[in-house]
Design a protein around this motif. Structure first.
Motif, PDB file in Angstrom:
ATOM      1  N   LEU A   1      11.035   2.250  16.248  1.00 61.67           N
ATOM      2  CA  LEU A   1      10.100   2.160  17.363  1.00 61.67           C
ATOM      3  C   LEU A   1      10.040   0.743  17.933  1.00 61.67           C
ATOM      4  O   LEU A   1      10.013   0.552  19.153  1.00 61.67           O
ATOM      5  N   ALA A   2      10.020  -0.256  17.053  1.00 64.16           N
ATOM      6  CA  ALA A   2       9.951  -1.640  17.518  1.00 64.16           C
ATOM      7  C   ALA A   2      11.182  -2.021  18.315  1.00 64.16           C
ATOM      8  O   ALA A   2      11.094  -2.658  19.372  1.00 64.16           O
ATOM      9  N   LEU A   3      12.354  -1.636  17.809  1.00 63.81           N
ATOM     10  CA  LEU A   3      13.586  -1.966  18.519  1.00 63.81           C
ATOM     11  C   LEU A   3      13.677  -1.237  19.855  1.00 63.81           C
ATOM     12  O   LEU A   3      14.022  -1.832  20.877  1.00 63.81           O
ATOM     13  N   ALA A   4      13.391   0.055  19.855  1.00 62.79           N
ATOM     14  CA  ALA A   4      13.561   0.848  21.074  1.00 62.79           C
ATOM     15  C   ALA A   4      12.571   0.449  22.161  1.00 62.79           C
ATOM     16  O   ALA A   4      12.936   0.338  23.335  1.00 62.79           O
ATOM     17  N   ARG A   5      11.329   0.209  21.796  1.00 60.72           N
ATOM     18  CA  ARG A   5      10.307  -0.052  22.801  1.00 60.72           C
ATOM     19  C   ARG A   5      10.217  -1.504  23.224  1.00 60.72           C
ATOM     20  O   ARG A   5       9.992  -1.800  24.397  1.00 60.72           O
TER      21      ARG A   5
ATOM     22  N   PHE B   1       0.819  -1.211   0.000  1.00 55.56           N
ATOM     23  CA  PHE B   1       0.000   0.000   0.000  1.00 55.56           C
ATOM     24  C   PHE B   1       0.856   1.266   0.000  1.00 55.56           C
ATOM     25  O   PHE B   1       0.449   2.316   0.459  1.00 55.56           O
ATOM     26  N   GLY B   2       2.073   1.160  -0.551  1.00 54.48           N
ATOM     27  CA  GLY B   2       2.911   2.313  -0.812  1.00 54.48           C
ATOM     28  C   GLY B   2       3.406   3.066   0.397  1.00 54.48           C
ATOM     29  O   GLY B   2       3.554   4.291   0.351  1.00 54.48           O
ATOM     30  N   ALA B   3       3.696   2.365   1.487  1.00 55.57           N
ATOM     31  CA  ALA B   3       4.162   3.025   2.713  1.00 55.57           C
ATOM     32  C   ALA B   3       5.548   2.566   3.113  1.00 55.57           C
ATOM     33  O   ALA B   3       5.915   2.641   4.282  1.00 55.57           O
ATOM     34  N   GLU B   4       6.357   2.098   2.143  1.00 55.64           N
ATOM     35  CA  GLU B   4       7.680   1.592   2.502  1.00 55.64           C
ATOM     36  C   GLU B   4       8.605   2.667   3.049  1.00 55.64           C
ATOM     37  O   GLU B   4       9.618   2.356   3.682  1.00 55.64           O
ATOM     38  N   ASN B   5       8.276   3.953   2.844  1.00 56.07           N
ATOM     39  CA  ASN B   5       9.111   5.011   3.401  1.00 56.07           C
ATOM     40  C   ASN B   5       8.999   5.092   4.928  1.00 56.07           C
ATOM     41  O   ASN B   5       9.785   5.785   5.568  1.00 56.07           O
ATOM     42  N   GLN B   6       8.034   4.402   5.525  1.00 54.04           N
ATOM     43  CA  GLN B   6       7.890   4.367   6.980  1.00 54.04           C
ATOM     44  C   GLN B   6       8.666   3.213   7.622  1.00 54.04           C
ATOM     45  O   GLN B   6       8.577   3.019   8.839  1.00 54.04           O
ATOM     46  N   THR B   7       9.423   2.478   6.832  1.00 55.43           N
ATOM     47  CA  THR B   7      10.123   1.305   7.357  1.00 55.43           C
ATOM     48  C   THR B   7      11.090   1.683   8.467  1.00 55.43           C
ATOM     49  O   THR B   7      11.139   1.036   9.525  1.00 55.43           O
ATOM     50  N   GLY B   8      11.883   2.727   8.261  1.00 56.57           N
ATOM     51  CA  GLY B   8      12.864   3.114   9.271  1.00 56.57           C
ATOM     52  C   GLY B   8      12.219   3.498  10.588  1.00 56.57           C
ATOM     53  O   GLY B   8      12.702   3.119  11.669  1.00 56.57           O
ATOM     54  N   ALA B   9      11.112   4.246  10.536  1.00 63.49           N
ATOM     55  CA  ALA B   9      10.434   4.667  11.765  1.00 63.49           C
ATOM     56  C   ALA B   9       9.872   3.485  12.529  1.00 63.49           C
ATOM     57  O   ALA B   9      10.012   3.388  13.755  1.00 63.49           O
ATOM     58  N   VAL B  10       9.217   2.570  11.817  1.00 62.58           N
ATOM     59  CA  VAL B  10       8.595   1.425  12.475  1.00 62.58           C
ATOM     60  C   VAL B  10       9.662   0.516  13.087  1.00 62.58           C
ATOM     61  O   VAL B  10       9.513   0.031  14.222  1.00 62.58           O
ATOM     62  N   ILE B  11      10.752   0.289  12.370  1.00 59.51           N
ATOM     63  CA  ILE B  11      11.824  -0.542  12.908  1.00 59.51           C
ATOM     64  C   ILE B  11      12.445   0.120  14.133  1.00 59.51           C
ATOM     65  O   ILE B  11      12.728  -0.536  15.144  1.00 59.51           O
TER      66      ILE B  11
ATOM     67  N   ASP C   1      15.649   9.671   7.837  1.00 61.42           N
ATOM     68  CA  ASP C   1      14.830  10.828   8.213  1.00 61.42           C
ATOM     69  C   ASP C   1      13.598  10.399   9.004  1.00 61.42           C
ATOM     70  O   ASP C   1      13.267  11.005  10.022  1.00 61.42           O
ATOM     71  N   ARG C   2      12.911   9.359   8.541  1.00 59.94           N
ATOM     72  CA  ARG C   2      11.750   8.853   9.274  1.00 59.94           C
ATOM     73  C   ARG C   2      12.163   8.330  10.653  1.00 59.94           C
ATOM     74  O   ARG C   2      11.462   8.529  11.643  1.00 59.94           O
ATOM     75  N   LEU C   3      13.289   7.642  10.693  1.00 54.57           N
ATOM     76  CA  LEU C   3      13.792   7.125  11.969  1.00 54.57           C
ATOM     77  C   LEU C   3      14.107   8.259  12.932  1.00 54.57           C
ATOM     78  O   LEU C   3      13.759   8.215  14.120  1.00 54.57           O
ATOM     79  N   ARG C   4      14.740   9.313  12.444  1.00 48.59           N
ATOM     80  CA  ARG C   4      15.181  10.411  13.305  1.00 48.59           C
ATOM     81  C   ARG C   4      14.012  11.226  13.833  1.00 48.59           C
ATOM     82  O   ARG C   4      14.038  11.669  14.987  1.00 48.59           O
ATOM     83  N   TRP C   5      12.975  11.417  13.025  1.00 52.36           N
ATOM     84  CA  TRP C   5      11.886  12.287  13.426  1.00 52.36           C
ATOM     85  C   TRP C   5      10.799  11.594  14.240  1.00 52.36           C
ATOM     86  O   TRP C   5      10.096  12.250  15.011  1.00 52.36           O
ATOM     87  N   LEU C   6      10.637  10.310  14.100  1.00 59.72           N
ATOM     88  CA  LEU C   6       9.536   9.620  14.765  1.00 59.72           C
ATOM     89  C   LEU C   6       9.966   8.810  15.989  1.00 59.72           C
ATOM     90  O   LEU C   6       9.116   8.375  16.764  1.00 59.72           O
TER      91      LEU C   6
ATOM     92  N   ASP D   1      10.602   6.941  23.668  1.00 64.39           N
ATOM     93  CA  ASP D   1      10.599   5.564  23.192  1.00 64.39           C
ATOM     94  C   ASP D   1      11.834   4.807  23.690  1.00 64.39           C
ATOM     95  O   ASP D   1      11.737   3.656  24.129  1.00 64.39           O
ATOM     96  N   VAL D   2      12.981   5.449  23.631  1.00 65.56           N
ATOM     97  CA  VAL D   2      14.208   4.805  24.088  1.00 65.56           C
ATOM     98  C   VAL D   2      14.167   4.565  25.591  1.00 65.56           C
ATOM     99  O   VAL D   2      14.552   3.494  26.087  1.00 65.56           O
ATOM    100  N   SER D   3      13.694   5.567  26.354  1.00 63.19           N
ATOM    101  CA  SER D   3      13.660   5.424  27.811  1.00 63.19           C
ATOM    102  C   SER D   3      12.703   4.319  28.244  1.00 63.19           C
ATOM    103  O   SER D   3      12.939   3.638  29.243  1.00 63.19           O
ATOM    104  N   GLN D   4      11.611   4.128  27.498  1.00 58.52           N
ATOM    105  CA  GLN D   4      10.702   3.029  27.822  1.00 58.52           C
ATOM    106  C   GLN D   4      11.415   1.685  27.724  1.00 58.52           C
ATOM    107  O   GLN D   4      11.263   0.823  28.592  1.00 58.52           O
TER     108      GLN D   4
END
Length: 282
Positions: free
Chosen positions: A113-117, A101-111, A207-212, A217-220
């Motif tokens: 968030l998943a790793l940090a939390r 569904f054309g959202a591959e640019n969100q891959t960095g942010a989701v990864i 960029d997505r990783l840095r902004w989202l 998230d890291v402290s959690q």
């Protein structure tokens, strides 16, 4: 007058076979119900002793440094290798799914968030359990069955202060450090797979990783890692410290420690997440 005829002492009537089976089943079921509470009681008692002796002199700095080196430095390779492939797998799965569904640019942010939390603290604690936790249980169990812990008491050395406190403190400090290492290496593995192998734009990924992904998230994840570190080392020390039954008993204690540590990590993960997010337990 003739002597009285001696009578045989009354014997206790043996239960019938169905009654004996029901009794054994009842004892087994009651033990199954009460064993978690007994285990929690033993852990709570050892944790209280650890807090009590942790603030009392003498402070053996060498033991603390050795425990942190064993748990932290010794686990760097397995944590790094695990995180590299976990990050790569996450990138493969997410890019494949997001492209539908054309959202591959969100891959960095989701990864990120998943790793940090979630993924970072849980996997880092599991790796520490498999490597350091099992080794600590075996070491303390061997000391128990060979009477080395009793020898410490004879020499007026408090065994909890000498053996348990440094290990629990090291778990509290080093598991969060290993979690941060897991996060960094995991992002690197995901970046390599997503950019070099799957053709994502590196600037968009970072960029997505840095902004989202922010400090909350890291402290959690770090809060979870501190709780996991205490739980893993405390469970390992509890089963090793009270091991019995020779070499076979040490093996059983190590097996129980690893299994209970893994279950405790998953249960505490839910509880800590509920508390941090301000949601109910259920």
């Amino acid at each position: 007058m003739p002597d009285a005829v001696p009578t045989a002492p009354a014997t206790k009537e043996e239960p019938s076979k169905p009654e004996a089976v029901l009794r054994d089943v009842g004892r087994w079921f009651l033990g199954l119900l009460l064993s978690p509470f007994a285990e929690l009681g033993a852990l709570s008692r050892l944790f209280g002793q650890t807090l009590f002796w942790g603030v009392r002199p003498p402070y053996r700095a060498r033991l603390f440094v050795e425990a942190m080196e064993f748990i932290g430095i010794g686990s760097i390779f397995i944590v790094s290798l695990t995180s590299l492939f976990v990050g790569g797998v996450l990138a493969l799965q997410l890019v494949d799914g997001f492209r539908d569904f054309g959202a591959e640019n969100q891959t960095g942010a989701v990864i990120g968030l998943a790793l940090a939390r979630e993924v970072g603290p849980v996997f880092a604690a599991l790796m520490v359990t498999s490597r350091a936790g099992s080794a600590m249980t075996t070491e303390l169990g061997s000391m128990r069955v060979t009477n080395q812990i009793d020898a410490l008491v004879t020499m007026a050395v408090e065994p909890v202060q000498y053996l348990v406190v440094p290990r629990v403190f090291a778990g509290f400090v080093m598991v969060p450090v290993l979690t941060m290492l897991f996060n960094v290496v995991g992002v690197f593995g995901a970046f390599f797979v997503a950019v070099a192998l799957l053709g994502l734009d590196p600037g968009v990924f970072m960029d997505r990783l840095r902004w989202l992904v922010d400090w909350d998230d890291v402290s959690q994840g770090l809060i979870k890692a501190m709780v996991f570190g205490v739980a893993v080392t405390l469970i390992a020390c509890r089963h090793g410290f009270y091991a019995e039954g020779g070499a076979a008993g040490v093996g059983r204690a190590t097996n129980r420690a690893v299994v209970q540590s893994a279950i405790a990590i998953l249960m505490l993960d839910y509880l800590v997440t509920s508390i941090v997010l301000g949601e109910g337990f259920f």
